[in-house]
Design a protein around this motif. Sequence first.
Motif, mmCIF file in Angstrom:
data_model
loop_
_atom_site.group_PDB
_atom_site.id
_atom_site.type_symbol
_atom_site.label_atom_id
_atom_site.label_comp_id
_atom_site.label_asym_id
_atom_site.label_seq_id
_atom_site.Cartn_x
_atom_site.Cartn_y
_atom_site.Cartn_z
ATOM 1 N N PHE A 20 0.640 -1.734 15.172
ATOM 2 C CA PHE A 20 -0.731 -1.254 15.351
ATOM 3 C C PHE A 20 -1.374 -0.949 13.999
ATOM 4 C CE2 PHE A 20 -3.559 2.451 15.689
ATOM 5 C CZ PHE A 20 -4.498 1.992 16.606
ATOM 6 N N THR A 21 -0.676 -0.189 13.166
ATOM 7 C CA THR A 21 -1.213 0.155 11.849
ATOM 8 C C THR A 21 -1.242 -1.060 10.931
ATOM 9 O OG1 THR A 21 -0.593 2.487 12.016
ATOM 10 C CG2 THR A 21 -0.819 1.587 9.803
ATOM 11 N N LYS A 22 -0.251 -1.927 11.038
ATOM 12 C CA LYS A 22 -0.271 -3.159 10.245
ATOM 13 C C LYS A 22 -1.521 -3.970 10.560
ATOM 14 C CE LYS A 22 2.144 -7.503 9.361
ATOM 15 N NZ LYS A 22 3.351 -8.339 9.594
ATOM 16 N N GLY A 23 -1.865 -4.067 11.846
ATOM 17 C CA GLY A 23 -3.053 -4.806 12.226
ATOM 18 C C GLY A 23 -4.312 -4.232 11.603
ATOM 19 N N SER A 24 -4.393 -2.906 11.538
ATOM 20 C CA SER A 24 -5.542 -2.262 10.911
ATOM 21 C C SER A 24 -5.578 -2.542 9.418
ATOM 22 C CB SER A 24 -5.499 -0.748 11.162
ATOM 23 O OG SER A 24 -6.567 -0.091 10.514
ATOM 24 N N LEU A 25 -4.431 -2.496 8.757
ATOM 25 C CA LEU A 25 -4.364 -2.771 7.323
ATOM 26 C C LEU A 25 -4.857 -4.176 7.012
ATOM 27 C CD1 LEU A 25 -0.889 -1.170 6.511
ATOM 28 C CD2 LEU A 25 -3.090 -0.403 5.606
ATOM 29 N N VAL A 26 -4.487 -5.136 7.853
ATOM 30 C CA VAL A 26 -4.877 -6.532 7.622
ATOM 31 C C VAL A 26 -6.354 -6.748 7.935
ATOM 32 C CG1 VAL A 26 -4.527 -8.909 8.389
ATOM 33 C CG2 VAL A 26 -2.548 -7.414 8.022
ATOM 34 N N LYS A 27 -6.778 -6.314 9.121
ATOM 35 C CA LYS A 27 -8.122 -6.644 9.601
ATOM 36 C C LYS A 27 -9.212 -5.788 8.955
ATOM 37 C CE LYS A 27 -6.208 -7.937 14.093
ATOM 38 N NZ LYS A 27 -6.078 -7.546 15.521
ATOM 39 N N SER A 59 -9.244 4.527 10.197
ATOM 40 C CA SER A 59 -9.789 4.117 11.488
ATOM 41 C C SER A 59 -8.804 4.382 12.612
ATOM 42 C CB SER A 59 -10.154 2.625 11.457
ATOM 43 O OG SER A 59 -9.000 1.826 11.248
ATOM 44 N N GLY A 60 -7.513 4.290 12.304
ATOM 45 C CA GLY A 60 -6.511 4.556 13.327
ATOM 46 C C GLY A 60 -6.446 6.011 13.744
ATOM 47 N N LEU A 61 -6.977 6.887 12.892
ATOM 48 C CA LEU A 61 -6.930 8.327 13.184
ATOM 49 C C LEU A 61 -8.138 8.813 13.990
ATOM 50 C CD1 LEU A 61 -5.640 9.623 9.738
ATOM 51 C CD2 LEU A 61 -4.376 9.591 11.893
ATOM 52 N N GLU A 62 -9.004 7.909 14.391
ATOM 53 C CA GLU A 62 -10.187 8.314 15.146
ATOM 54 C C GLU A 62 -9.826 9.012 16.453
ATOM 55 O OE1 GLU A 62 -13.801 7.827 14.266
ATOM 56 O OE2 GLU A 62 -12.529 8.061 12.512
ATOM 57 N N ASP A 63 -8.730 8.606 17.089
ATOM 58 C CA ASP A 63 -8.304 9.270 18.330
ATOM 59 C C ASP A 63 -7.980 10.741 18.079
ATOM 60 O OD1 ASP A 63 -8.654 7.067 19.889
ATOM 61 O OD2 ASP A 63 -6.541 6.480 19.923
ATOM 62 N N ASN A 85 -13.411 3.718 3.200
ATOM 63 C CA ASN A 85 -12.889 2.364 3.315
ATOM 64 C C ASN A 85 -12.683 1.743 1.936
ATOM 65 O OD1 ASN A 85 -13.246 -0.715 3.504
ATOM 66 N ND2 ASN A 85 -12.969 -0.164 5.648
ATOM 67 N N ALA A 86 -13.662 1.937 1.038
ATOM 68 C CA ALA A 86 -13.563 1.373 -0.311
ATOM 69 C C ALA A 86 -12.401 1.987 -1.088
ATOM 70 C CB ALA A 86 -14.873 1.595 -1.058
ATOM 71 N N LEU A 87 -12.219 3.314 -0.956
ATOM 72 C CA LEU A 87 -11.117 3.981 -1.649
ATOM 73 C C LEU A 87 -9.770 3.462 -1.158
ATOM 74 C CD1 LEU A 87 -9.894 6.140 -3.500
ATOM 75 C CD2 LEU A 87 -10.193 7.796 -1.635
ATOM 76 N N HIS A 88 -9.638 3.349 0.159
ATOM 77 C CA HIS A 88 -8.368 2.869 0.714
ATOM 78 C C HIS A 88 -8.115 1.420 0.315
ATOM 79 C CE1 HIS A 88 -6.870 6.100 3.476
ATOM 80 N NE2 HIS A 88 -8.057 6.574 3.150
ATOM 81 N N ARG A 89 -9.136 0.597 0.346
ATOM 82 C CA ARG A 89 -8.961 -0.793 -0.076
ATOM 83 C C ARG A 89 -8.452 -0.859 -1.520
ATOM 84 N NH1 ARG A 89 -11.328 -5.415 2.028
ATOM 85 N NH2 ARG A 89 -12.011 -5.225 4.188
ATOM 86 N N ARG A 90 -9.005 -0.024 -2.390
ATOM 87 C CA ARG A 90 -8.581 -0.018 -3.784
ATOM 88 C C ARG A 90 -7.131 0.451 -3.911
ATOM 89 N NH1 ARG A 90 -7.826 -2.044 -8.538
ATOM 90 N NH2 ARG A 90 -7.671 -0.510 -10.225
ATOM 91 N N THR A 91 -6.786 1.511 -3.202
ATOM 92 C CA THR A 91 -5.417 2.033 -3.252
ATOM 93 C C THR A 91 -4.417 0.992 -2.754
ATOM 94 O OG1 THR A 91 -6.189 4.308 -2.942
ATOM 95 C CG2 THR A 91 -3.884 3.869 -2.437
ATOM 96 N N TYR A 137 -8.759 -3.540 6.146
ATOM 97 C CA TYR A 137 -8.635 -3.171 4.735
ATOM 98 C C TYR A 137 -8.193 -4.333 3.852
ATOM 99 C CZ TYR A 137 -9.215 1.416 6.730
ATOM 100 O OH TYR A 137 -9.729 2.493 7.426
ATOM 101 N N GLY A 138 -8.076 -5.518 4.439
ATOM 102 C CA GLY A 138 -7.843 -6.714 3.648
ATOM 103 C C GLY A 138 -6.485 -6.838 3.001
ATOM 104 N N VAL A 139 -5.470 -6.140 3.514
ATOM 105 C CA VAL A 139 -4.121 -6.256 2.946
ATOM 106 C C VAL A 139 -3.485 -7.543 3.474
ATOM 107 C CG1 VAL A 139 -1.859 -5.190 2.674
ATOM 108 C CG2 VAL A 139 -3.908 -3.754 2.879
ATOM 109 N N PRO A 140 -2.988 -8.406 2.614
ATOM 110 C CA PRO A 140 -2.348 -9.644 3.087
ATOM 111 C C PRO A 140 -1.147 -9.346 3.980
ATOM 112 C CG PRO A 140 -2.809 -9.781 0.736
ATOM 113 C CD PRO A 140 -3.061 -8.359 1.143
ATOM 114 N N ASP A 141 -1.025 -10.120 5.030
ATOM 115 C CA ASP A 141 0.057 -9.926 5.996
ATOM 116 C C ASP A 141 1.429 -9.908 5.324
ATOM 117 O OD1 ASP A 141 2.178 -11.268 7.945
ATOM 118 O OD2 ASP A 141 0.648 -10.372 9.235
ATOM 119 N N ALA A 142 1.636 -10.789 4.361
ATOM 120 C CA ALA A 142 2.949 -10.918 3.716
ATOM 121 C C ALA A 142 3.319 -9.695 2.883
ATOM 122 C CB ALA A 142 2.976 -12.169 2.844
#
Length: 365
Positions: A156-163, A113-117, A137-143, A165-170
């Motif tokens: 910026f990318t951390k925010g995308s990973l959390v919001k 999603s960050g690469l849309e620009d 999205n499903a593939l990235h979530r699994r990876t 793709y469901g990656v825990p902040d920690a």
Amino acid sequence: MSTSPPCIAFAIETTLGNAVFLQNLKNAMARRNDILPVWLPIDEHADDLWEQLPLVRSRLSLRGGLRTRAALRRAVAQVPVRAAVVHTQRMAHLAHDFMSRVPSVISTDATPSGLEDYLRYYGLRSQHAGWVGRAKNALHRRTYAVAKGMLSFSEFTKGSLVKEYGVPDARIHVVWPSVDTGLWCPKPEGKPRDGVVRLLFVGGDLGRKGGELLLRWARETRLRGWQLDLVTSTTFEAPPGVRVHVGVQPNSPELIGLAQAADLFVLPTMADMSSWAIAEAKAAGLAVVTTPTGGVGELVRDGVDGQLVPVGDYAALASTLDTLVASPDTLRAMGQEARRMAVERMDLHTMCDRMLAFIRGVTGV
């Protein structure tokens, strides 16, 4: 009884700025004795089986993933690899089985999603919507779920990973682009004392990096007493006051010398995630003018060590450059602040310490 330092494999793709990341990491790791790095550069243009298969060679993610999978397997067969770092995530999509056995960290500067620009800039169709977007999205979530942790090159990318793709902040550690601040440093005694304000641009893709806007300013500004050094990938006929440099290598004496002679670094990029060139410029003591696209804006404190201008806004860029070029004292003050920030937050060896502490913490090595 002494124990050997753990072997950690680093599988890193070598396209574009990733090659600088690999080179810098190697330089930093060379000074350490607490780990044994196993370097696995993943070459986009390798002459191997995957380059011969039509359905594979046309897809960078597929052939890169296959090369990464093979390289990791070879490494494990040769040395006792206890953990791995894979950069970027597209290199990791075909290595889920490996990452399930060997604790691994994925490093990335962007999510789909960050690469849309980027896609919009090049006039390409969105890949984040519809069934393609859902599948990606499903593939990235699994990876990301298989990995023990994530290294992100920006908040910026951390925010995308959390919001998205469901990656825990920690499980995410932000690693800004970092440089050897001993190598990239100001050299006041080497600066020309001719009253000319020197601007520097570094970007292989002249259009996407905003070089065309900068050249327009060079043609239209009424100011005198400036010079623009433009480092890019292809040569062209430049307007008066502009020098074009082609074939300049990362971390080379030529590139460092251009930065040390300059007063202002300008990167009015149209689409980007982060920027090693900005980190290098700030370490060399340069004020920076750039845009807030992606995570780039995080690297500049607007009004303190540089200026942020809206993406694609030529009028704002021209006005900012005219003001700064006419204010050498402001440039010097901003340059001092830029150097201070680079030493505190962009130093390669400090970054390496923190990054390795995170890697060892999440992988248990």
